[in-house]
Design a protein around this motif. Sequence first.
Motif, PDB file in Angstrom:
ATOM      1  N   GLU A 153       0.824  -1.213   0.000  1.00 58.81           N
ATOM      2  CA  GLU A 153       0.000   0.000   0.000  1.00 58.81           C
ATOM      3  C   GLU A 153       0.859   1.264   0.000  1.00 58.81           C
ATOM      4  O   GLU A 153       0.481   2.267  -0.601  1.00 58.81           O
ATOM      5  N   GLU A 154       2.030   1.224   0.643  1.00 61.86           N
ATOM      6  CA  GLU A 154       2.906   2.401   0.653  1.00 61.86           C
ATOM      7  C   GLU A 154       3.296   2.794  -0.783  1.00 61.86           C
ATOM      8  O   GLU A 154       3.322   3.969  -1.134  1.00 61.86           O
ATOM      9  N   THR A 155       3.578   1.788  -1.598  1.00 65.02           N
ATOM     10  CA  THR A 155       3.929   2.027  -2.999  1.00 65.02           C
ATOM     11  C   THR A 155       2.690   2.443  -3.783  1.00 65.02           C
ATOM     12  O   THR A 155       2.724   3.396  -4.572  1.00 65.02           O
ATOM     13  N   ALA A 156       1.602   1.728  -3.590  1.00 64.03           N
ATOM     14  CA  ALA A 156       0.358   2.001  -4.315  1.00 64.03           C
ATOM     15  C   ALA A 156      -0.091   3.442  -4.108  1.00 64.03           C
ATOM     16  O   ALA A 156      -0.539   4.111  -5.048  1.00 64.03           O
ATOM     17  N   ILE A 216      10.655   4.647  -1.056  1.00 67.14           N
ATOM     18  CA  ILE A 216      10.209   3.820   0.073  1.00 67.14           C
ATOM     19  C   ILE A 216      11.322   2.938   0.630  1.00 67.14           C
ATOM     20  O   ILE A 216      11.433   2.743   1.840  1.00 67.14           O
ATOM     21  N   HIS A 217      12.153   2.407  -0.249  1.00 66.96           N
ATOM     22  CA  HIS A 217      13.148   1.428   0.178  1.00 66.96           C
ATOM     23  C   HIS A 217      14.568   1.992   0.268  1.00 66.96           C
ATOM     24  O   HIS A 217      15.513   1.239   0.498  1.00 66.96           O
ATOM     25  N   GLY A 218      14.703   3.313   0.074  1.00 66.75           N
ATOM     26  CA  GLY A 218      16.017   3.940   0.215  1.00 66.75           C
ATOM     27  C   GLY A 218      17.013   3.482  -0.835  1.00 66.75           C
ATOM     28  O   GLY A 218      18.193   3.299  -0.531  1.00 66.75           O
ATOM     29  N   GLY A 239      12.420  -7.551  -7.326  1.00 67.37           N
ATOM     30  CA  GLY A 239      13.628  -7.955  -6.619  1.00 67.37           C
ATOM     31  C   GLY A 239      13.669  -7.425  -5.201  1.00 67.37           C
ATOM     32  O   GLY A 239      14.053  -8.134  -4.273  1.00 67.37           O
ATOM     33  N   ILE A 240      13.255  -6.176  -5.042  1.00 68.54           N
ATOM     34  CA  ILE A 240      13.222  -5.581  -3.705  1.00 68.54           C
ATOM     35  C   ILE A 240      12.274  -6.364  -2.802  1.00 68.54           C
ATOM     36  O   ILE A 240      12.607  -6.720  -1.680  1.00 68.54           O
ATOM     37  N   LEU A 241      11.069  -6.645  -3.324  1.00 67.85           N
ATOM     38  CA  LEU A 241      10.042  -7.290  -2.504  1.00 67.85           C
ATOM     39  C   LEU A 241      10.306  -8.772  -2.240  1.00 67.85           C
ATOM     40  O   LEU A 241       9.795  -9.328  -1.268  1.00 67.85           O
ATOM     41  N   THR A 242      11.108  -9.417  -3.098  1.00 66.70           N
ATOM     42  CA  THR A 242      11.410 -10.848  -2.903  1.00 66.70           C
ATOM     43  C   THR A 242      12.824 -11.067  -2.395  1.00 66.70           C
ATOM     44  O   THR A 242      13.277 -12.208  -2.300  1.00 66.70           O
ATOM     45  N   ASP A 243      13.519  -9.985  -2.052  1.00 63.65           N
ATOM     46  CA  ASP A 243      14.918 -10.058  -1.634  1.00 63.65           C
ATOM     47  C   ASP A 243      15.736 -10.784  -2.704  1.00 63.65           C
ATOM     48  O   ASP A 243      16.570 -11.628  -2.414  1.00 63.65           O
ATOM     49  N   ASP A 244      15.439 -10.449  -3.966  1.00 70.56           N
ATOM     50  CA  ASP A 244      16.102 -10.979  -5.159  1.00 70.56           C
ATOM     51  C   ASP A 244      15.918 -12.476  -5.385  1.00 70.56           C
ATOM     52  O   ASP A 244      16.648 -13.077  -6.175  1.00 70.56           O
ATOM     53  N   ALA A 245      14.921 -13.074  -4.752  1.00 74.57           N
ATOM     54  CA  ALA A 245      14.565 -14.448  -5.129  1.00 74.57           C
ATOM     55  C   ALA A 245      14.101 -14.437  -6.585  1.00 74.57           C
ATOM     56  O   ALA A 245      14.311 -15.392  -7.332  1.00 74.57           O
ATOM     57  N   HIS A 277      10.581   5.088  -9.113  1.00 78.15           N
ATOM     58  CA  HIS A 277      10.840   6.212  -8.206  1.00 78.15           C
ATOM     59  C   HIS A 277      10.192   5.968  -6.837  1.00 78.15           C
ATOM     60  O   HIS A 277      10.783   6.292  -5.800  1.00 78.15           O
ATOM     61  N   ALA A 278       8.996   5.385  -6.845  1.00 76.24           N
ATOM     62  CA  ALA A 278       8.326   5.071  -5.578  1.00 76.24           C
ATOM     63  C   ALA A 278       9.139   4.040  -4.791  1.00 76.24           C
ATOM     64  O   ALA A 278       9.322   4.182  -3.574  1.00 76.24           O
TER      65      ALA A 278
END
Length: 184
Positions: A119-122, A138-140, A152-158, A133-134
């Motif tokens: 939701e932060e991204t949405a 959000i993730h620095g 990649g960010i959300l799956t820790d590059d899995a 850019h979002a």
Amino acid sequence: MATPSQTAIVSSQNPVKIEAAREGFSRMFPNGSLNLHGLSVSSGVPDQPFTDEETLRGASNRAQNARAARPGADYWVGIEGGVDAAVAGGPIESFAWIVVIGKDGRVGKARTAAYYLPEETAKLLREGMELGHADDLIHGRTNSKQRSGSVGILTDDAVDRAGYYTQAVILALIPFKNPNLMFS
């Protein structure tokens, strides 16, 4: 079908999209030799496509614009990432469309799997910000869309962005792998 000395133009200078196309072609045509080049062309859609249809149109436009700019190639590849919300203000999913045009006019299309964004991204997307850019905010991160991307960010590059696109590039190449079959 890719054979020695063929050329593909990827309608982007983004190294992630170029790598996905290179990997997709090499896996579908392991015995072929392909010269692959990136070329920045317009998608004709907003920087952040916000519907499935708009994203597909962006990928198609990119492939067509690359073909117009470099008509001597054998393949032109359009890759367009997009988002969609089934209900205004509701959850937003992320995905991409890949369109490949062959010199014979044959066209292959495929869509990646989709996943829901936090939701932060949405919220930032609804306010008009582009996904890359979002994610950076959000993730620095810096320039994450040319690295592992949101997936990649959300799956820790899995699953990184290049791998995420590669499977859809492979699927978009099905009509070229099967030239004796008709695809619409």
